[in-house]
Design a protein around this motif. Sequence first.
Motif: not given
Length: 362
Positions: A151-178
């Motif tokens: 969409r190439n939006p002005k603002v990205f809004l994210m509502d707890e997007p990692l809460s359904n992932l397991d602990a290891k994947l949450r750590v990986e996705m945190r780095a990817e989101l950053s």
Amino acid sequence: MANVKLEKINKVYPNGFKAIESIDLDIVDKEFMVLVGPSGCGKTTTLRMIAGLEEITGGKMFIGDVQVNDVAPKDRDIAMVFQNYALYPHMTVYDNMAFGLKLRKFSKKEIDERVTHAADILGIEPLLSRKPKQLSGGQRQRVALGRAIVRNPKVFLMDEPLSNLDAKLRVEMRAELSKLHHDLDTTFVYVTHDQTEAMTMGTRICIMYDGYIQQVDDPQTIYDSPANKFVAEFIGSPQMNLMDALLVEENGKVYAKVYDRLLELNEDKAKIVKEKGYIGKEVLLGARPEHAILDPDGIKAKVEVTELLGSETYVYTKAEGRSMVVRIDPDIKVSVDEEISFKFRSEKVHLFDKETELNICK
């Protein structure tokens, strides 16, 4: 790209429940703002008002220079990533990502370029022909992100997007989101109840409780200088120790008297408590487990539980009927029911007013 500004925003539901109480928040262009707090604090309601999915009861909301109180969600130039991914199960990954662009009558060439580019950023090119049921949780999350990116939006809004992932994947996705935030160079507003996500990803954090904003600052400042007792306890794991202390002055020095032990305050804190008239008054003294030092002349406590984490050990103790946690070197061995003595680094302790619960020295 755009900043987001909330001015005296309120949210009151038809039954009279006040979810948000007159909050002000400036989200700077291209920053990663994390709204964090316990369940029911109002963070998701705030995000949904920014998105236009919840009506604003009072106040003004701006995206860029445009007031958006009455602007439909589709016209706000935002993209939202939900907790449950919200993918269409009958569509391929490619079609899920392209769907919004097709509705907006983008050309087939433009759609293909945008989807391919987003898939390349997220490393999901081999998945474009698959259906959501053929994907792992992490892959589905990437597709949901990809649908927002195209969409190439002005603002990205994210509502707890990692809460359904397991602990290891949450750590990986945190780095990817950053990394994604850095690569896209746009504004992210992210909701979570997880303080670790907030501390590791946010350029600034907005801590909420009971419909009010408690503190907004960068993660290190919030950790080092919490505005009040709630923030102090919420940020940090295990949470900050709190104990009653009497502030006294002897021979020109100021001490916090805790369990009949005197902890000398450093010059800056001593000056502030004297100026504010706290000498002779009881306050709450806060100290983080990691700022404890084993000392034979310190507070005496009985060991109840130990947690060895490899690089550190947390010792859960009971002193004068109050539970306290201290962090020690893993090479130091302590046993349940053993008595240990410790003190806290005076430059790291915090003092809170017992009535207002505000940080006296902030």
